[in-house]
Motif scaffolding. Sequence first.
Motif, PDB file in Angstrom:
ATOM      1  N   GLN A 130      -6.820   6.553  -6.295  1.00 46.62           N
ATOM      2  CA  GLN A 130      -8.213   6.181  -6.494  1.00 46.62           C
ATOM      3  C   GLN A 130      -8.448   4.715  -6.137  1.00 46.62           C
ATOM      4  N   ASP A 131      -7.496   3.849  -6.470  1.00 45.06           N
ATOM      5  CA  ASP A 131      -7.641   2.424  -6.143  1.00 45.06           C
ATOM      6  C   ASP A 131      -7.630   2.202  -4.637  1.00 45.06           C
ATOM      7  N   GLU A 132      -6.724   2.864  -3.934  1.00 44.18           N
ATOM      8  CA  GLU A 132      -6.605   2.630  -2.497  1.00 44.18           C
ATOM      9  C   GLU A 132      -7.745   3.278  -1.710  1.00 44.18           C
ATOM     10  N   ARG A 142       0.857  -1.194   0.000  1.00 40.01           N
ATOM     11  CA  ARG A 142       0.000   0.000   0.000  1.00 40.01           C
ATOM     12  C   ARG A 142       0.887   1.235   0.000  1.00 40.01           C
ATOM     13  N   ARG A 190      -1.468   4.741  -6.676  1.00 42.71           N
ATOM     14  CA  ARG A 190      -2.797   4.722  -7.290  1.00 42.71           C
ATOM     15  C   ARG A 190      -3.827   5.091  -6.225  1.00 42.71           C
ATOM     16  N   ASP A 238      -6.451  11.463 -11.957  1.00 41.33           N
ATOM     17  CA  ASP A 238      -7.146  10.184 -11.792  1.00 41.33           C
ATOM     18  C   ASP A 238      -8.643  10.347 -11.567  1.00 41.33           C
ATOM     19  N   ALA A 271     -10.805   3.213  -2.900  1.00 38.19           N
ATOM     20  CA  ALA A 271     -12.016   2.678  -3.527  1.00 38.19           C
ATOM     21  C   ALA A 271     -13.116   2.348  -2.526  1.00 38.19           C
TER      22      ALA A 271
END
Length: 265
Positions: free
Chosen positions: A64-66, A15, A62, A92, A68
């Motif tokens: 936006q991914d983390e 992460r 990333r 992003d 989510a």
Amino acid sequence: MAGDGPEHGLRVTQRWFDISETGDGVFRITEPHVHPYVRANSWLVRGSSSHLLVDSGMGIGRLQDELAGLLDRPVIAVATHAHFDHFGGLADFAERAAHADDGEVIEQAADYVTLTASTYPAALVDEFEAAGEPVPALLIDAVPYDGFDLTAFRTPPASITRWLADGDVIDLGDRSLEVLHAPGHSPGSICLWEPASGTLLSGDVIVDGEPLLDELPRSSRTDFAASLRRLRELPAEVVLGGHGPVFGRARSHEIIADYLERSAR
């Protein structure tokens, strides 16, 4: 799983971001593997109809991914100003907002950063030296994923979809925040003020534990002082700065008084 990055000797971290709730639907986001001098705070403010992301880090991981699991509604992503440690992840997100006086820098990524000392912009080197910090060989101590190209990284540009001006209101449904144009650190620096909770998201206009930087290429000491005088009049109970810890009204008044005293000399 964490491992070794063979091209650069840096480990891969599972992460990239540290995300913690500070209360009242607000989350603090930091990049623990970024050098402390450019390790900024981003803030996620959750609302009933949309969420507000205030700043977005370096653009290395990333985001936006983390995030989510927290992004169950549309996101308004705001850059408080056009410095690379605050707008790197802006591209992003679908809705991207900033003040026009910093917009060109963000859209062209004119204030960009590289991650290795040999390719640092001269302005960044000067900024480190002026703050009494040694220039590190690398700005990171890990990489966010296998295949991350350390030497090719540049701050990503982001086209702005919503231009913000002083007095604009960002409506999140059950909560709203007012845009305060607060130039000085940069021409387009803004703060976001939530009167209902007494919360000020101050960007780099007021931070605790670090100097208020007013000698950068686009800074203005005169504007900085005027912005701080204006913010001093707010009944802010909580200040969420672009760097450092959360602090309150008494501490913010101390920081402002110290700056104004020094700038008057």
